[in-house]
Design a protein around this motif. Sequence first.
Motif, mmCIF file in Angstrom:
data_model
loop_
_atom_site.group_PDB
_atom_site.id
_atom_site.type_symbol
_atom_site.label_atom_id
_atom_site.label_comp_id
_atom_site.label_asym_id
_atom_site.label_seq_id
_atom_site.Cartn_x
_atom_site.Cartn_y
_atom_site.Cartn_z
ATOM 1 N N ARG A 216 0.835 -1.205 0.000
ATOM 2 C CA ARG A 216 0.000 0.000 0.000
ATOM 3 C C ARG A 216 0.871 1.256 0.000
ATOM 4 O O ARG A 216 0.585 2.221 -0.729
ATOM 5 C CB ARG A 216 -0.910 -0.005 1.231
ATOM 6 C CG ARG A 216 -1.893 1.158 1.262
ATOM 7 C CD ARG A 216 -2.915 0.975 2.363
ATOM 8 N NE ARG A 216 -2.267 0.761 3.647
ATOM 9 C CZ ARG A 216 -2.936 0.471 4.757
ATOM 10 N NH1 ARG A 216 -4.252 0.322 4.723
ATOM 11 N NH2 ARG A 216 -2.298 0.302 5.907
ATOM 12 N N ARG A 217 1.964 1.253 0.789
ATOM 13 C CA ARG A 217 2.845 2.427 0.809
ATOM 14 C C ARG A 217 3.495 2.649 -0.549
ATOM 15 O O ARG A 217 3.619 3.784 -1.009
ATOM 16 C CB ARG A 217 3.909 2.254 1.884
ATOM 17 C CG ARG A 217 3.393 2.361 3.316
ATOM 18 C CD ARG A 217 4.535 2.466 4.319
ATOM 19 N NE ARG A 217 5.368 1.264 4.329
ATOM 20 C CZ ARG A 217 5.109 0.177 5.058
ATOM 21 N NH1 ARG A 217 4.038 0.143 5.836
ATOM 22 N NH2 ARG A 217 5.917 -0.860 5.035
ATOM 23 N N HIS A 218 3.891 1.557 -1.197
ATOM 24 C CA HIS A 218 4.510 1.674 -2.522
ATOM 25 C C HIS A 218 3.509 2.244 -3.532
ATOM 26 O O HIS A 218 3.866 3.111 -4.348
ATOM 27 C CB HIS A 218 4.998 0.304 -3.003
ATOM 28 C CG HIS A 218 5.611 0.343 -4.361
ATOM 29 N ND1 HIS A 218 6.921 0.716 -4.582
ATOM 30 C CD2 HIS A 218 5.089 0.060 -5.589
ATOM 31 C CE1 HIS A 218 7.187 0.663 -5.870
ATOM 32 N NE2 HIS A 218 6.084 0.264 -6.504
ATOM 33 N N ALA A 219 2.263 1.776 -3.467
ATOM 34 C CA ALA A 219 1.241 2.251 -4.405
ATOM 35 C C ALA A 219 1.004 3.747 -4.205
ATOM 36 O O ALA A 219 0.921 4.516 -5.180
ATOM 37 C CB ALA A 219 -0.047 1.466 -4.204
ATOM 38 N N ARG A 220 0.914 4.188 -2.953
ATOM 39 C CA ARG A 220 0.681 5.603 -2.670
ATOM 40 C C ARG A 220 1.855 6.459 -3.108
ATOM 41 O O ARG A 220 1.689 7.531 -3.686
ATOM 42 C CB ARG A 220 0.432 5.796 -1.173
ATOM 43 C CG ARG A 220 -0.930 5.310 -0.704
ATOM 44 C CD ARG A 220 -1.073 5.477 0.795
ATOM 45 N NE ARG A 220 -2.407 5.085 1.265
ATOM 46 C CZ ARG A 220 -2.742 5.006 2.529
ATOM 47 N NH1 ARG A 220 -1.849 5.290 3.486
ATOM 48 N NH2 ARG A 220 -3.968 4.656 2.878
ATOM 49 N N ALA A 221 3.067 5.990 -2.813
ATOM 50 C CA ALA A 221 4.269 6.755 -3.153
ATOM 51 C C ALA A 221 4.415 6.944 -4.656
ATOM 52 O O ALA A 221 4.946 7.961 -5.115
ATOM 53 C CB ALA A 221 5.504 6.053 -2.597
ATOM 54 N N ASN A 222 3.932 5.960 -5.421
ATOM 55 C CA ASN A 222 4.082 6.011 -6.877
ATOM 56 C C ASN A 222 2.772 6.343 -7.598
ATOM 57 O O ASN A 222 2.688 6.260 -8.814
ATOM 58 C CB ASN A 222 4.617 4.671 -7.387
ATOM 59 C CG ASN A 222 6.043 4.424 -6.957
ATOM 60 O OD1 ASN A 222 6.987 4.871 -7.608
ATOM 61 N ND2 ASN A 222 6.209 3.717 -5.832
#
Length: 246
Positions: A216-222
Amino acid sequence: MSGDTSRERLLAEAFVEVADSLNGDFDVAAFLQSLAVRCVELLGVSAAGVLLADAGGELRLVAASGEHAWVLDLFALQQEQGPCLDCYRSGTAHTNIALGGLEATTAWPQFSLRAREAGYEMTQVLPLGQGEQVLGTLNLFQAKPRVLSHDEVALAQALADVAAITIVQRRSLEKSEAERGQLQEALTSRIAIEQAKGVLAERWGCTVDEAFGALRRHARANRLRLAECARQVVEGELDTEGIRRV
């Protein structure tokens, strides 16, 4: 073929066309065009048109029995004034209106003048709706000053009701199909996310909750949709160690 037999055949064909509205490739515009032509055939009027309200509540011509410029102009004029606009707003039919009479010349002076210049003596307007919901109007023009009988007006309203039922039915079907598509997309996305969590948890030796948090953090960051990010993980398109470091 007698007049009654001919009318029965035309009515039967109209209701067959309504049944066809359940087909996936049904063309609403073509159906309403056919309905306008049926009105001319069944009622002996000179011209017919169907106007529907757009998202902003403005009446728009969607079908006409003929494409003569002066007829189309009369329908278009009723976005500003005319019995169609009044009928749409009130949900009440206006029948057997003499275009040179006091009602028409007082309420809709520009419309009544243009209609008479185009060669029409009378007009009829009936609401297209179900219950309190008015979708638009059915407008009929007559070149001869012939008053439609009670039965003919009832038939005109029945045809308007047929049009309304078909439109509502079609919109409901399209909404249902869209909702089913959205549900299927949600289910597919959920499956991809669960698969990605399992892949990451096994690869990193962590819990699925920890794997989901990193995903989820990766999706938000990108600025990626979570489902798309999950799909890339499952299909091996992402550096999973890069995800872990986010």
